[in-house]
Motif scaffolding. Structure first.
Motif, PDB file in Angstrom:
ATOM      1  N   UNK A   1       5.040   5.991 -10.514  1.00 50.25           N
ATOM      2  CA  UNK A   1       4.663   4.534 -10.736  1.00 50.25           C
ATOM      3  C   UNK A   1       5.405   4.608 -11.844  1.00 50.25           C
ATOM      4  N   UNK A   2       4.920   5.052 -12.907  1.00 50.48           N
ATOM      5  CA  UNK A   2       5.367   5.009 -14.350  1.00 50.48           C
ATOM      6  C   UNK A   2       7.035   4.881 -14.293  1.00 50.48           C
ATOM      7  N   UNK A   3       7.668   5.452 -13.516  1.00 51.33           N
ATOM      8  CA  UNK A   3       9.179   5.532 -13.349  1.00 51.33           C
ATOM      9  C   UNK A   3       9.427   4.198 -12.708  1.00 51.33           C
TER      10      UNK A   3
ATOM     11  N   UNK B   1       0.978  -1.353  -0.110  1.00 53.13           N
ATOM     12  CA  UNK B   1       0.016  -0.127   0.006  1.00 53.13           C
ATOM     13  C   UNK B   1       0.997   1.332   0.095  1.00 53.13           C
ATOM     14  N   UNK B   2       0.940   1.945  -0.957  1.00 56.55           N
ATOM     15  CA  UNK B   2       1.953   2.777  -1.283  1.00 56.55           C
ATOM     16  C   UNK B   2       1.558   4.380  -0.645  1.00 56.55           C
TER      17      UNK B   2
ATOM     18  N   UNK C   1       9.483   9.963  -1.997  1.00 57.90           N
ATOM     19  CA  UNK C   1       9.878   8.708  -2.050  1.00 57.90           C
ATOM     20  C   UNK C   1       8.530   7.758  -1.609  1.00 57.90           C
ATOM     21  N   UNK C   2       8.476   6.435  -2.286  1.00 58.18           N
ATOM     22  CA  UNK C   2       7.327   5.699  -1.908  1.00 58.18           C
ATOM     23  C   UNK C   2       7.563   4.754  -0.933  1.00 58.18           C
ATOM     24  N   UNK C   3       6.913   4.600   0.090  1.00 60.76           N
ATOM     25  CA  UNK C   3       6.768   3.646   1.132  1.00 60.76           C
ATOM     26  C   UNK C   3       5.622   2.876   1.352  1.00 60.76           C
ATOM     27  N   UNK C   4       5.864   1.384   1.681  1.00 63.34           N
ATOM     28  CA  UNK C   4       4.722   0.652   1.831  1.00 63.34           C
ATOM     29  C   UNK C   4       4.334   0.640   3.325  1.00 63.34           C
TER      30      UNK C   4
ATOM     31  N   UNK D   1      11.810   2.056  -4.001  1.00 61.36           N
ATOM     32  CA  UNK D   1      11.186   3.433  -4.395  1.00 61.36           C
ATOM     33  C   UNK D   1      12.195   4.322  -3.902  1.00 61.36           C
ATOM     34  N   UNK D   2      13.306   4.729  -4.798  1.00 63.71           N
ATOM     35  CA  UNK D   2      14.154   5.786  -4.993  1.00 63.71           C
ATOM     36  C   UNK D   2      14.120   6.844  -5.928  1.00 63.71           C
TER      37      UNK D   2
END
Length: 713
Positions: free
Chosen positions: A135-137, A59-60, A67-70, A124-125
């Motif tokens: 998300x596309x990146x 779950x982002x 930065x994306x984290x769960x 997720x960097x």
């Protein structure tokens, strides 16, 4: 004040190894039922103990620096200790138009969250404030199988630019989807529209199998069939082992999963679970099997008062269901009435098993210190007709946790008609049940009853003789007692004599085993005498079973329940996992259970289905595997303790005792007293067996003395 659009704007699902068309197992935040959601331990556990094609759910949430984290929630304080590290960084935002306070990921940079206890995915960097661009990146470097979101706008914005499958996530039916301003219930009626931007839908399980206000299943909806007709995959969510599921499943999570993936009408394409180990075992071991499969595991299934997890114990309904559920041995705990009739009831105290305190007899009370019972209304104080007039009350041993058993049938159960089953009725029914291998007669308090003028041994012997059990071999007869003096009364019989050790023990002396062998061929142990647990965590295993087996004593273990609070956390908590460990690791010969269907499911025996309790299970494929997968392998005793900080470890408890010979040796049973009317002295019967079957005349006059200690209004 910022305006955040949704609680879970995006979910990424990572495939470990995509293969096959069986329903997928989606591990929500990893094994989030056992470890902190989205933690490293949760993800590793999910990958180690699930199907090879398990889907890992992330779950982002985005941090301040992109930065994306769960994390399972927009608010970080809902599943972490961030409030300890950042007490003064609490914020307030509009979330879907509602003012919400808490700690939010967008207020923190990636490095700020390093000490906080939740999983930050190192993939997720990319530092990009746009979720779509991010998300596309990300997809250029990470294999993403599915993207799920409850927002129509987000999915429509990426549908033409993204390869992974897009899944529209439905929230509660009354919640409003922000971009269309429609409720999710309304959107559910337009699957053709959903198909324009998504290849699948994710719905709460109640969308498929609704539950009424009393927590019973309603007829299934057409949603799965409708979605498949539209070309949409459909996934069901909100599966967990440690929540209250519909009563129809008898607290067995395997039964619930199978109603979604193997009910003979439809199957969802995947399940989202906090306990992927159970979902994996269900799909691989139990789903879509041959109805002619035979039992693959030697395991004797002995009931505890029949199917007492579903109906009041020792009633016709409990016994009938136990037989249909696949039990091998029906048990009858024998009690005595004032007029000398033996019958099946789980306690000598009517208060424990009936609505006695609400009956016309409720003004009677008594206390007998010798039996260690606080409120005592003894069966032997009442005639059979009086006991038959009482109502049943189903036992719920875990009610303190809010877990009640089949409340619709709380007062159901009779036998043409009565509260419980007489011993003769019980034996007659069991003899006619062709699938049963035998019966177990439990006799306790025999010495005490003898002093009251009641010879329970004699009436049991006569009942077995009158129903033809004494001269046949088709049905096994087991005589069980915690009193060695009782079993010695049957030493010349052909029956299997079973000694119950009802205390938790950590070891047993050799001299004790030799003494037990002199009067019994089998032993019943408590679960804690096999696997030691403290604060619901396994801390060790004893050698008691092995020592008893070395002396050719069979070992049965009690008492197996389905309620998740009855199992150690090491068992996930899953009743099938628990049984598997007692069979494979400890090597026991049988289980004594309130829920025989669960044990029969594990053993791989075909089960029937009744009007209330759905039974989807017909076998266990994994028992036939040469190398069993981890989701069907024994757990490591004490394995969970290694994940706990020292200060969180359960305190050491006083060790269980070692069973010595003196604990087993007892004097012979006293002769049965001949009770005479008040004012006359009593005499005793010289026969060690006790009274004959003609006891009515003696028992009629014993009430005067028995009620002398009672307060009668």
């Amino acid at each position: 004040m910022w305006n955040l659009r949704c609680f879970s704007c995006l979910v990424l699902l990572f495939a470990i190894d995509v293969a096959g068309d069986a329903p997928l197992v989606i591990a929500r935040g990893g094994s989030s039922g056992l470890f902190p959601d989205s933690s490293y331990a949760a993800y590793i556990m999910a990958m180690d103990t699930s199907l090879s094609n398990v889907i890992i759910w992330c779950d982002v949430q985005l941090t301040k620096d992109g930065v994306g984290v769960c994390f399972p929630d927009l608010k970080l304080d809902n599943a972490s200790d961030i409030n300890i590290y950042y007490k003064n960084k609490k914020s307030e935002y509009l979330v879907n138009g509602v003012s919400t306070q808490g700690w939010f990921s967008i207020d923190f940079n990636f490095n700020d969250l390093a000490p906080v206890i939740f999983f930050v995915d190192n993939f997720f960097t990319q530092h990009n404030p746009s979720m779509t661009s991010y998300i596309i990146s990300l997809s250029r470097n990470v294999l993403i199988s599915y993207i799920s979101s409850p927002e129509v706008t987000f999915l429509t914005s990426i549908v033409a630019r993204f390869n992974p499958k897009l899944v529209f996530r439905f929230l509660r039916k009354d919640d409003v989807e922000p971009s269309t301003n429609q409720t999710y219930g309304s959107l559910l009626k337009n699957l053709t529209f959903i198909k324009t931007f998504a290849s699948g839908i994710l719905v709460p399980k109640s969308y498929i199998w609704p539950v009424d206000n009393f927590h019973y299943l309603q007829p299934y909806t057409s949603l799965v069939l409708d979605a498949h007709k539209e070309g949409l995959q459909i996934f069901a969510s909100e599966f967990a082992n440690d929540v209250h599921i519909a009563y129809n499943y008898s607290y067995d999570p395997t039964s619930e999963y199978l109603s979604f993936v193997d009910n003979g009408v439809f199957s969802v394409d995947g399940v989202l679970s906090d306990f992927p180990v159970t979902a994996s075992a269900t799909i691989d071991c139990f789903a879509h099997l041959n109805k002619n499969d035979k039992p693959q595991e030697k395991l004797l299934i002995i009931t505890f008062e029949g199917a007492s997890g579903d109906y009041l114990g020792c009633t016709d309904m409990a016994y009938i269901k136990a037989v249909s559920d696949g039990a091998d041995v029906l048990d009858c705990p024998v009690q005595m009435t004032k007029d000398g009739l033996p019958f099946c009831l789980g306690s000598i105290n009517l208060v424990d098993k009936t609505t006695f305190l609400q009956s016309p007899f409720s003004n009677l009370s008594n206390t007998v210190p010798g039996l260690n019972i606080t409120i005592e209304i003894f069966t032997y104080n009442f005639n059979w007709d009086e006991i038959q007039s009482l109502e049943s009350a189903i036992s719920s041993p875990w009610s303190e946790f809010g877990l009640y058993r089949n409340p619709k049938a709380r007062n159901d159960g009779n036998f043409v008609p009565n509260l419980t089953v007489s011993l003769v009725d019980f034996l007659t029914y069991a003899k006619s049940a062709t699938t049963l291998s035998g019966v177990m007669i439990s006799i306790n308090n025999a010495a005490y009853l003898a002093n009251q003028g009641l010879g329970v041994i004699a009436v049991v012997v006569e009942a077995l003789r009158n129903t033809g059990y004494n001269n046949q071999t088709a049905k096994k007869v087991m005589i069980q007692s915690k009193d060695s003096s009782v079993l010695k009364e049957f030493e010349k019989s052909r029956y299997e004599l079973v000694y119950m050790i009802d205390d938790n023990i950590r070891d047993i002396e050799s001299s004790t085993i030799s003494e037990i062998k002199s009067f019994a061929s089998s032993v019943i142990l408590t679960k804690n005498s096999v696997f030691r647990s403290e604060d619901d965590f396994l801390v060790g295993k004893t050698d008691v079973v092995q020592k008893l087996h070395s002396s050719n004593l069979s070992v049965y273990v009690q008492r197996f329940n389905n309620e998740f609070v009855s199992q150690a956390w090491d068992f996930f908590p899953d009743s099938s996992v628990e049984i598997n460990n007692y069979i494979v690791v400890a090597g026991i010969d049988g289980v004594i259970t309130d829920f025989p269907r669960t044990a029969a499911t594990y053993r791989s025996k075909y089960l029937s289905r009744d009007s209330i309790f759905m039974c989807w299970v017909i076998g266990n494929r994994c028992l036939g595997y040469k190398h069993r997968p981890l989701y069907f392998s024994p757990v490591e005793t004490g394995g969970f303790l290694q994940f706990m900080a020292r200060q969180l470890l359960p305190p050491a408890e006083t060790p269980n005792p070692i069973l010595s010979k003196s604990d087993v040796v007892e004097p012979p049973l006293p002769p049965v007293a001949k009770i005479t009317p008040a004012g006359n002295e009593s005499t005793t019967d010289a026969s060690p067996i006790g009274q004959s079957s003609v006891v009515a005349g003696i028992l009629t006059c014993c009430l005067t003395i028995l009620l002398a200690d009672l307060v009668i209004f």
